[in-house]
Design a protein around this motif. Structure first.
Motif, PDB file in Angstrom:
ATOM      1  N   GLU A  23       4.268  -6.274  -6.993  1.00  0.00           N
ATOM      2  CA  GLU A  23       2.809  -6.192  -6.948  1.00  0.00           C
ATOM      3  C   GLU A  23       2.335  -4.757  -7.150  1.00  0.00           C
ATOM      4  O   GLU A  23       1.394  -4.493  -7.922  1.00  0.00           O
ATOM      5  N   ALA A  24       2.979  -3.815  -6.464  1.00  0.00           N
ATOM      6  CA  ALA A  24       2.599  -2.408  -6.623  1.00  0.00           C
ATOM      7  C   ALA A  24       2.847  -1.929  -8.045  1.00  0.00           C
ATOM      8  O   ALA A  24       2.007  -1.231  -8.638  1.00  0.00           O
ATOM      9  N   ALA A  25       3.994  -2.289  -8.598  1.00  0.00           N
ATOM     10  CA  ALA A  25       4.337  -1.849  -9.954  1.00  0.00           C
ATOM     11  C   ALA A  25       3.382  -2.422 -10.986  1.00  0.00           C
ATOM     12  O   ALA A  25       2.993  -1.724 -11.939  1.00  0.00           O
ATOM     13  N   ALA A  26       2.985  -3.673 -10.809  1.00  0.00           N
ATOM     14  CA  ALA A  26       2.081  -4.305 -11.770  1.00  0.00           C
ATOM     15  C   ALA A  26       0.728  -3.606 -11.811  1.00  0.00           C
ATOM     16  O   ALA A  26       0.093  -3.502 -12.864  1.00  0.00           O
ATOM     17  N   ALA A  27       0.287  -3.099 -10.660  1.00  0.00           N
ATOM     18  CA  ALA A  27      -1.009  -2.419 -10.605  1.00  0.00           C
ATOM     19  C   ALA A  27      -0.965  -1.043 -11.245  1.00  0.00           C
ATOM     20  O   ALA A  27      -2.009  -0.477 -11.577  1.00  0.00           O
TER      21      ALA A  27
ATOM     22  N   GLU B 104       0.830  -1.208   0.000  1.00  0.00           N
ATOM     23  CA  GLU B 104       0.000   0.000   0.000  1.00  0.00           C
ATOM     24  C   GLU B 104       0.868   1.262   0.000  1.00  0.00           C
ATOM     25  O   GLU B 104       0.585   2.228  -0.726  1.00  0.00           O
ATOM     26  N   ARG B 105       1.930   1.270   0.811  1.00  0.00           N
ATOM     27  CA  ARG B 105       2.777   2.455   0.872  1.00  0.00           C
ATOM     28  C   ARG B 105       3.597   2.624  -0.400  1.00  0.00           C
ATOM     29  O   ARG B 105       3.790   3.737  -0.895  1.00  0.00           O
ATOM     30  N   ILE B 106       4.081   1.521  -0.926  1.00  0.00           N
ATOM     31  CA  ILE B 106       4.819   1.583  -2.195  1.00  0.00           C
ATOM     32  C   ILE B 106       3.908   2.124  -3.293  1.00  0.00           C
ATOM     33  O   ILE B 106       4.308   2.982  -4.090  1.00  0.00           O
ATOM     34  N   THR B 107       2.678   1.647  -3.330  1.00  0.00           N
ATOM     35  CA  THR B 107       1.712   2.122  -4.326  1.00  0.00           C
ATOM     36  C   THR B 107       1.467   3.613  -4.172  1.00  0.00           C
ATOM     37  O   THR B 107       1.449   4.363  -5.164  1.00  0.00           O
TER      38      THR B 107
ATOM     39  N   SER C  98       6.811   2.914 -14.995  1.00  0.00           N
ATOM     40  CA  SER C  98       7.567   1.675 -15.204  1.00  0.00           C
ATOM     41  C   SER C  98       8.619   1.542 -14.114  1.00  0.00           C
ATOM     42  O   SER C  98       9.331   2.502 -13.814  1.00  0.00           O
ATOM     43  N   VAL C  99       8.729   0.352 -13.529  1.00  0.00           N
ATOM     44  CA  VAL C  99       9.614   0.127 -12.387  1.00  0.00           C
ATOM     45  C   VAL C  99      10.580  -1.004 -12.685  1.00  0.00           C
ATOM     46  O   VAL C  99      10.168  -2.085 -13.128  1.00  0.00           O
ATOM     47  N   ARG C 100      11.857  -0.747 -12.439  1.00  0.00           N
ATOM     48  CA  ARG C 100      12.884  -1.784 -12.535  1.00  0.00           C
ATOM     49  C   ARG C 100      13.544  -1.932 -11.175  1.00  0.00           C
ATOM     50  O   ARG C 100      13.852  -0.941 -10.522  1.00  0.00           O
ATOM     51  N   GLN C 101      13.770  -3.176 -10.770  1.00  0.00           N
ATOM     52  CA  GLN C 101      14.336  -3.431  -9.453  1.00  0.00           C
ATOM     53  C   GLN C 101      15.808  -3.837  -9.537  1.00  0.00           C
ATOM     54  O   GLN C 101      16.245  -4.461 -10.503  1.00  0.00           O
ATOM     55  N   VAL C 102      16.529  -3.485  -8.476  1.00  0.00           N
ATOM     56  CA  VAL C 102      17.898  -3.926  -8.253  1.00  0.00           C
ATOM     57  C   VAL C 102      17.880  -4.805  -7.009  1.00  0.00           C
ATOM     58  O   VAL C 102      17.409  -4.376  -5.948  1.00  0.00           O
ATOM     59  N   ALA C 103      18.366  -6.021  -7.118  1.00  0.00           N
ATOM     60  CA  ALA C 103      18.494  -6.900  -5.947  1.00  0.00           C
ATOM     61  C   ALA C 103      19.663  -6.394  -5.117  1.00  0.00           C
ATOM     62  O   ALA C 103      20.815  -6.466  -5.533  1.00  0.00           O
ATOM     63  N   PHE C 104      19.357  -5.875  -3.923  1.00  0.00           N
ATOM     64  CA  PHE C 104      20.318  -5.069  -3.181  1.00  0.00           C
ATOM     65  C   PHE C 104      20.659  -5.680  -1.819  1.00  0.00           C
ATOM     66  O   PHE C 104      19.785  -5.824  -0.964  1.00  0.00           O
ATOM     67  N   PRO C 105      21.945  -6.007  -1.578  1.00  0.00           N
ATOM     68  CA  PRO C 105      22.361  -6.583  -0.291  1.00  0.00           C
ATOM     69  C   PRO C 105      22.642  -5.490   0.746  1.00  0.00           C
ATOM     70  O   PRO C 105      23.790  -5.271   1.147  1.00  0.00           O
TER      71      PRO C 105
END
Length: 389
Positions: free
Chosen positions: A135-139, A98-101, A145-152
């Protein structure tokens, strides 16, 4: 899809006002006095037309935006902020779809059409952040448009199980892999970078590494990143975020690294936050280095600031860089537009015929004014669809 004609605007970097005809989600024609035909006409006379803004460095999964105000509780050290985040995220329901959206909707309202976000990957959170952001990006795929970085975030080598989870994230479709302070956090820069670049090469992923390590240590780590980028042929797919060292070393050393970054095709992303060092934007651009920018954290456990407005963020970058002349201020706007697009490898980005019709109209006469004033947007368009006008 209805054709739309934007009449009489001032497309950035064109010498005179021009109409833009949008058809089937792309810019079909650019010129003066275009025939509208059956298109819907939107009068934007005298206003600045920009390509969609690009947020090249943020942390959507961490945000508290849209919820109740949470007083900041971390100390002023990097490790203090890290462990505050780690210790309180479950209590506060982070990550939250919800917050990401809510934050993505806010970004979109300001004309941001593309986002790269660094999503925490560690044994405690697993891939829940990736799933929540996805999930937020798909909605909102019709808006942003959202691209993710897998971040340690909490270390790669020093946090057992993280490397395996990074690989799982890449297998699931995450587009990029990150790293963090190979010396300062993991205390083994060679093995840290070898791990990150090996995974990137194996899965065809982009690379975006947080580098807070400063001075000559950070500069040496930049050399290691340049070497690996060149060796693996990853030019145009590697970004170093923050790169504080570039703002701390002497001019001659800056020149050498700028040349190396440009030749290898390594971009630099900066957030220009607080009083942390800012890379020398003008020098980097003169050398041919791609420079992008973003907010970093937005209303999260790392800090209470951030609006989601990339024109405001460009203003911070220009101000921290002590830019006063229009041409210099426009370098900050470039970082929030074309620079971000290059760093993310976005195809068909811009204001030319054939480019995707991701557009934002600002009620100002010129680019520098847009950065300094960052007023409410007159119009936002994504893939040829008017989101606001």
């Amino acid at each position: 899809m209805t054709d739309i004609l934007l009449r009489g605007g001032r497309p950035w970097r064109l010498p005179a006002p021009a109409d833009l005809l949008v058809r089937d989600g792309v810019i079909a024609r650019v010129g003066q006095g275009l025939d509208a035909g059956g298109a819907r006409v939107v009068d934007v006379s005298g206003r600045l037309v920009l390509p969609g803004l690009v947020e090249a460095h943020c942390h959507l999964d961490k945000t508290l935006y849209g919820g109740a105000w949470v007083p900041h509780s971390a100390d002023d050290t990097l490790t203090g902020r890290m462990f505050n985040d780690l210790g309180r995220r479950a209590e506060l329901g982070v990550p939250s779809v919800e917050r990401i959206t809510a934050l993505l909707e806010r970004m979109s309202s300001f004309g941001t059409t593309h986002v790269r976000t660094h999503t925490d990957i560690d044994p405690a959170v697993g891939l829940r952040g990736v799933e929540a952001v996805g999930e937020a990006a798909a909605a909102l795929t019709d808006r942003i448009s959202v691209r993710q970085v897998a971040f340690p975030q909490h270390g790669l080598l020093t946090n057992p199980g993280t490397a395996e989870l990074l690989e799982e994230a890449l297998k699931s479709g995450v587009e990029a892999i990150g790293g963090i302070d190979p010396a300062g956090i993991d205390r083994d820069p060679v093995r840290h970078l070898d791990t990150v670049f090996e995974l990137a090469s194996r899965y065809g992923a982009a690379v975006d590494i947080h580098l807070h390590d400063g001075g000559t240590l950070g500069a040496w780590e930049l050399e290691l990143i340049i070497e690996r980028t060149a060796a693996l042929g990853l030019g145009g797919r590697v970004t170093v975020s923050h790169a504080y060292a570039l703002g701390q070393i002497d001019g001659a050393h800056q020149d050498r690294l700028a040349k190396g970054l440009a030749e290898a095709g390594v971009a630099v992303a900066t957030a220009a936050v607080y009083s942390f060092p800012v890379p020398p934007v003008r020098k980097l651009r003169e050398a041919g280095v791609t420079v992008a920018c973003g907010h970093d954290g937005i209303r999260d456990l790392w800090g209470p600031y951030g609006s989601g407005d990339m024109l405001e963020r460009a203003m911070h970058l220009a101000y921290r860089s002590t830019f006063r002349a229009d041409a210099d201020i426009e370098l900050a706007l470039e970082a929030a537009t074309y620079g971000g697009a290059r760093a993310l490898g976005l195809p068909g980005y811009g204001l030319s015929v054939g480019d995707q019709a991701d557009l934002v109209v600002v009620p100002v006469g010129g680019a520098a004014e847009a950065v300094v004033a960052h007023p409410p947007r007159s119009l936002v368009m994504k893939r040829g669809v008017l989101l606001s006008a």
